[in-house]
Each structure stands twice: as C-alpha cells, then as structure tokens.
Design a protein around this motif. Structure first.
Motif, PDB file in Angstrom:
ATOM      1  N   ASP A 183       1.722   0.481  -3.154  1.00 56.64           N
ATOM      2  CA  ASP A 183       1.973   0.399  -4.592  1.00 56.64           C
ATOM      3  C   ASP A 183       2.292  -1.016  -5.075  1.00 56.64           C
ATOM      4  OD1 ASP A 183       1.595   3.130  -4.836  1.00 56.64           O
ATOM      5  OD2 ASP A 183       3.742   3.604  -4.728  1.00 56.64           O
ATOM      6  N   ASN A 184       2.750  -1.893  -4.176  1.00 57.66           N
ATOM      7  CA  ASN A 184       3.312  -3.164  -4.636  1.00 57.66           C
ATOM      8  C   ASN A 184       2.681  -4.429  -4.056  1.00 57.66           C
ATOM      9  OD1 ASN A 184       5.896  -2.382  -6.298  1.00 57.66           O
ATOM     10  ND2 ASN A 184       5.921  -1.063  -4.483  1.00 57.66           N
ATOM     11  N   ILE A 185       2.130  -4.374  -2.868  1.00 63.48           N
ATOM     12  CA  ILE A 185       1.659  -5.583  -2.203  1.00 63.48           C
ATOM     13  C   ILE A 185       0.164  -5.772  -2.459  1.00 63.48           C
ATOM     14  CG2 ILE A 185       1.385  -6.782  -0.010  1.00 63.48           C
ATOM     15  CD1 ILE A 185       4.280  -6.543  -1.055  1.00 63.48           C
ATOM     16  N   ARG A 186      -0.156  -6.884  -3.123  1.00 60.76           N
ATOM     17  CA  ARG A 186      -1.536  -7.181  -3.480  1.00 60.76           C
ATOM     18  C   ARG A 186      -2.221  -7.996  -2.378  1.00 60.76           C
ATOM     19  NH1 ARG A 186       0.996  -9.247  -8.120  1.00 60.76           N
ATOM     20  NH2 ARG A 186       0.142 -11.309  -7.552  1.00 60.76           N
ATOM     21  N   ARG A 191      -2.506 -11.854   3.949  1.00 61.04           N
ATOM     22  CA  ARG A 191      -3.753 -11.370   4.534  1.00 61.04           C
ATOM     23  C   ARG A 191      -3.514 -10.206   5.484  1.00 61.04           C
ATOM     24  NH1 ARG A 191      -6.283 -12.763   0.739  1.00 61.04           N
ATOM     25  NH2 ARG A 191      -6.761 -14.953   0.380  1.00 61.04           N
ATOM     26  N   LEU A 192      -2.353 -10.202   6.124  1.00 67.03           N
ATOM     27  CA  LEU A 192      -2.032  -9.152   7.094  1.00 67.03           C
ATOM     28  C   LEU A 192      -0.660  -8.595   6.763  1.00 67.03           C
ATOM     29  CD1 LEU A 192      -2.910  -7.727   9.777  1.00 67.03           C
ATOM     30  CD2 LEU A 192      -1.581  -9.479  10.973  1.00 67.03           C
ATOM     31  N   VAL A 193      -0.562  -7.274   6.669  1.00 66.67           N
ATOM     32  CA  VAL A 193       0.714  -6.592   6.412  1.00 66.67           C
ATOM     33  C   VAL A 193       0.960  -5.620   7.555  1.00 66.67           C
ATOM     34  CG1 VAL A 193       2.055  -5.177   4.819  1.00 66.67           C
ATOM     35  CG2 VAL A 193       0.340  -6.776   3.920  1.00 66.67           C
ATOM     36  N   LEU A 194       2.137  -5.699   8.159  1.00 65.05           N
ATOM     37  CA  LEU A 194       2.509  -4.817   9.260  1.00 65.05           C
ATOM     38  C   LEU A 194       3.668  -3.934   8.813  1.00 65.05           C
ATOM     39  CD1 LEU A 194       2.607  -7.585  12.017  1.00 65.05           C
ATOM     40  CD2 LEU A 194       0.711  -6.029  11.574  1.00 65.05           C
ATOM     41  N   THR A 195       3.494  -2.623   8.866  1.00 66.61           N
ATOM     42  CA  THR A 195       4.591  -1.701   8.548  1.00 66.61           C
ATOM     43  C   THR A 195       5.170  -1.218   9.873  1.00 66.61           C
ATOM     44  OG1 THR A 195       3.031   0.164   8.355  1.00 66.61           O
ATOM     45  CG2 THR A 195       3.588  -1.020   6.335  1.00 66.61           C
ATOM     46  N   VAL A 196       6.465  -1.504  10.108  1.00 65.38           N
ATOM     47  CA  VAL A 196       6.973  -1.482  11.482  1.00 65.38           C
ATOM     48  C   VAL A 196       8.181  -0.583  11.722  1.00 65.38           C
ATOM     49  CG1 VAL A 196       6.072  -3.785  11.947  1.00 65.38           C
ATOM     50  CG2 VAL A 196       8.391  -3.533  11.003  1.00 65.38           C
ATOM     51  N   GLY A 197       8.591   0.220  10.739  1.00 65.69           N
ATOM     52  CA  GLY A 197       9.691   1.148  10.980  1.00 65.69           C
ATOM     53  C   GLY A 197      10.978   0.455  11.381  1.00 65.69           C
ATOM     54  N   ALA A 198      11.502   0.805  12.555  1.00 72.33           N
ATOM     55  CA  ALA A 198      12.802   0.311  13.020  1.00 72.33           C
ATOM     56  C   ALA A 198      12.696  -0.962  13.862  1.00 72.33           C
ATOM     57  CB  ALA A 198      13.507   1.405  13.815  1.00 72.33           C
TER      58      ALA A 198
END
Length: 279
Positions: A183-186, A191-198
């Motif tokens: 919703d927020n990161i354009r 160039r690279l987005v990592l969703t990493v939890g804990a």
C-alpha cells in the motif's frame, strides 16, 4: 505488478496452493536476487513463507493476492513436506529470512544504502549496528521502528523518500508487513524490498537463535516453541497438522478438478473464495 516483479514471479516454478514459491537452490537464489537488486528499473518485493504464513494466505484473500505478486521464498520444514506431497520432492533449499538476508547482504559486493523499518526502537537500532559490523561496506539507516500509524504513514514514507535507498528491509510481522509495503512503498523508494518478520529480533540478539545443531536438524521451530510456549503453541502444535491436512486435501481435490475441468489446470492463481470452494 511491474516488469521486474513479473520476472521474479515467473522464475518460480513450484506452487503450493497455486502460489508460486521460488524453487532455486541457495547459491542460485543469492545470485538471482542480487541481480534483481542491480537492475536500474522496477522493484522486487521478497517475502518468506512458512506453514503459518500459508495458512494465513488461505484465509486472507488480500494477503494471498499480494503474495502472488511478490517473489516468495520457502521457509521451514512445513513447506518442504508440502512440496514433497504436491510435487514429489522437497524444495532445493530452506531460504528462511533469518539466515538468507544476512547471507544476501554478505554476497552483495556492491555497496548499498539499506533502510530498516520495524520492531522496537532499541531492537532495530541494535540490528542496524550488527548489520554494520557484519557488512561494513553497506550503509544502514533506521527509518522507523514498527510503532507508527499504519493507516497514515506519511512521516515514514517521507523519510523513506528522503533517504534515497537501494534496499528496504521491513520487519513488522505477517501479513501486516506485506500489506503495508504493497500500500505504501513505491517503485522509486527502493529497487529491492525484503519483508522479514522477526529478523531484527534475531540480528539484534534480543531473541536467541537455536543452536546450530538444532537448526541443521530442521528443529528450530521446536526450540522456539520451548522458548515461547504461550505465544507459539497454537502456531506449531495446532497450525502444522492443520496445514498438512490442507495440503493433502488440496492435492486430491486439485486432481479431481483437473480431471473434471482440465481448463482449471492452466490457472496458476485462484482467488481465496475459489480455493475455499475447492477445499
């Protein structure tokens, strides 16, 4: 979904509940994602899926749709068992974020400007400091802890824009982090987005990792359960059997659908409503 994310998804060859999950080995995954970070256009969002995440995706259509546009890496023995049942063999590698992200940062020889979002302030600051020690050629910037208004994140987004990042690492828990990034990161934010939890909890030392022998035996989940039984018992004691039940049922129902409706075999991603009907 932009061109680079499309390319990332197409590189995934193995599906679990019709969700494409990367089936690259460890070295190939490092090379592949490093190349994605080096491409001067587009954006790839990388997320890590385990049995718990997959169960969440089956219940949450929005989360499932978002995951289907990301590059999904397999995390944990639950995904291996699911792959064995659905495809006749385990994934080539356990690409869990706690091990993979530090390895990726080490593998990246080109210095990158990397932003961190999530966790308690003390935890994310300590994680940034340990990342600097681990890979001093990169520049790590704490953008925000995880305690900000997720509905109106204007201040955080403005800081992301101001920092001119190459990579953004977001650790706020699933599915919140994936939805917030979507919703927020354009594309121009990183160039690279990592969703990493804990991940920040482990990198900072706030939460201890299981001993190496336990990790090699693929029993880190049991170690975490012993450490935090009140928080994790439902995820592991209840969640894993439920997940495997869904895998088995889905396998046989999918076979029935393919025999009775061959055109469905060509549909890679189904909405949650259809998946629920199938199960």
């Amino acid at each position: 979904m932009n061109l680079i994310a499309n390319f990332a998804v197409l590189a995934s060859r193995r599906t679990i509940f019709d969700l494409p999950v990367c089936d690259l080995g460890w070295d190939d995954a490092l090379v592949f994602i490093n190349e994605l970070a080096s491409i001067p256009v587009g954006q790839t969002v990388v997320c890590f899926v385990n049995a718990h995440n997959m169960l969440t995706a089956l219940r949450d259509d929005e989360y499932y749709r978002i995951m289907s546009h990301n590059l999904v890496l397999p995390d944990g023995i639950g995904l291996n068992i699911a792959s064995q049942i659905a495809h006749g063999g385990p994934f080539p590698a356990n690409l869990n974020g706690t091990d993979f992200v530090p390895a990726l940062l080490t593998f990246m020889e080109t210095p990158r400007r990397i932003g961190l979002i999530g966790g308690k302030r003390s935890v994310v600051e300590a994680a940034a400091e340990n990342f600097r020690k681990h890979t001093p050629w990169h520049e790590f910037v704490v953008i925000a802890d995880g305690f900000f208004d997720k509905v109106d994140s204007t201040d955080v987004i403005e800081e992301v824009e101001r920092q001119k990042l190459d990579i953004l690492i977001v650790g706020m828990g699933t599915p919140l982090q994936e939805k917030w990034v979507h919703d927020n990161i354009r594309v121009d934010h990183a160039r690279l987005v990592l969703t990493v939890g804990a991940l920040f909890d482990f990198v900072s030392g706030a939460v201890p990792r299981a001993p190496k022998t336990v990790r090699m035996m693929r029993l880190e989940w049991a170690y975490r359960l012993i450490q935090e039984p009140a928080r994790l018992w439902r995820r592991y004691i209840v969640g894993i059997p439920v997940f495997l039940f869904h895998v088995l049922r889905y396998r046989f129902r999918r076979r029935e659908r393919m025999l009775s409706h061959p055109e469905e075999a060509r549909n890679v991603v189904q909405p949650a409503a259809d998946r629920k009907k199938a199960s």
